[in-house]
Enzyme design. Structure first.
Site, short mmCIF file in Angstrom:
data_model
loop_
_atom_site.label_atom_id
_atom_site.label_comp_id
_atom_site.label_asym_id
_atom_site.label_seq_id
_atom_site.Cartn_x
_atom_site.Cartn_y
_atom_site.Cartn_z
N GLY A 169 -0.50 -51.89 -0.12
CA GLY A 169 -0.04 -51.77 -1.85
C GLY A 169 0.09 -49.34 -0.38
O GLY A 169 0.86 -49.54 0.45
N VAL A 170 -0.03 -48.60 -2.07
CA VAL A 170 0.62 -47.48 -1.70
C VAL A 170 -0.02 -46.83 -0.17
O VAL A 170 0.10 -46.30 0.42
CB VAL A 170 -0.16 -46.31 -2.89
N ASP A 171 -1.37 -47.83 -0.28
CA ASP A 171 -2.79 -47.17 1.56
C ASP A 171 -1.89 -47.50 2.14
O ASP A 171 -1.72 -46.48 3.08
CB ASP A 171 -3.72 -47.39 0.87
N ASN A 221 -8.97 -47.71 0.19
CA ASN A 221 -10.48 -47.94 -0.09
C ASN A 221 -11.16 -47.14 1.10
O ASN A 221 -10.91 -46.66 1.44
CB ASN A 221 -9.89 -49.50 0.76
N ILE A 233 6.29 -42.26 -3.00
CA ILE A 233 4.98 -41.28 -2.87
C ILE A 233 5.64 -40.73 -1.96
O ILE A 233 5.13 -39.61 -1.45
CB ILE A 233 3.82 -41.75 -3.40
N TYR A 280 -7.29 -52.75 -7.72
CA TYR A 280 -8.21 -52.84 -8.13
C TYR A 280 -8.21 -52.99 -9.82
O TYR A 280 -9.70 -53.57 -10.14
CB TYR A 280 -9.31 -51.71 -8.03
N SER A 339 -5.79 -46.63 -8.69
CA SER A 339 -6.85 -48.39 -9.03
C SER A 339 -6.07 -48.88 -9.81
O SER A 339 -7.16 -50.65 -10.83
CB SER A 339 -8.47 -47.81 -9.89
#
Length: 167
Positions: free
Chosen positions: A30-32, A22, A9, A119, A115
């Site tokens: 992850g993506v964060d 978060n 992404i 999550y 999520s």
């Protein structure tokens, strides 16, 4: 138009990418983590000024070193069995992200699978919520293109199947 891509992404040339963040908005896994690494330290500095984001809401920052002009940070619900409002909160993530778009002229946006990683949200249910919410509202918020950007082909197949049902 709604479409699905498999890949990173952080490399998409869209107006905004969505960060499955978060609540602290200070980076993570992850993506964060990938978005924070790709955008550079200025993203973290701007996120520090925001002072967090509650689950189901969204906040907008600049994209810095990303090809996207903006990052829209949203905090998805942690799966707790489905009886604690998770579906309402996940739907709210998508809606609140799209609501931020008109003010900045955002017409092309890419969402990750919010999520669905750590999550623990069941993937088929999360995909159905994402596709149903986006399909119903994206034109209302002036979006011309929405991309569901998936990390792997298995997740992309779930999105493609859900989109084909909506057509």
């Amino acid at each position: 138009m709604i479409r699905v891509e498999t890949g990173d992404i952080t490399r998409l040339k869209v107006d905004a990418i969505v960060n499955a963040a978060n609540s602290a908005l200070l980076g993570g896994g992850g993506v964060d983590g990938a978005i924070h690494r790709a955008a550079g330290p200025d993203l973290l500095a701007e996120c520090r000024t925001i002072k967090g984001c509650p689950t189901g809401e969204a906040r907008l920052t600049r994209g810095y070193r990303l090809p996207a002009s903006y990052v829209i940070h949203t905090v998805g619900p942690v799966w707790q069995g489905g009886g604690r409002g998770e579906s309402r909160l996940l739907e709210s993530c998508y809606r609140e992200c799209m609501k931020l778009c008109p003010a900045k002229g955002i017409q092309r946006i890419a969402f990750p699978a919010i999520s669905c990683g750590i999550y623990g949200y069941p993937k088929p249910e999360a995909v159905a919520i994402a596709v149903n919410t986006v399909s119903a509202l994206y034109q209302t918020y002036g979006l011309e293109e929405v991309i569901f950007c998936c990390f792997d082909e298995a997740m992309a197949a779930l999105y493609r199947a859900a989109i084909s049902i909506k057509k």
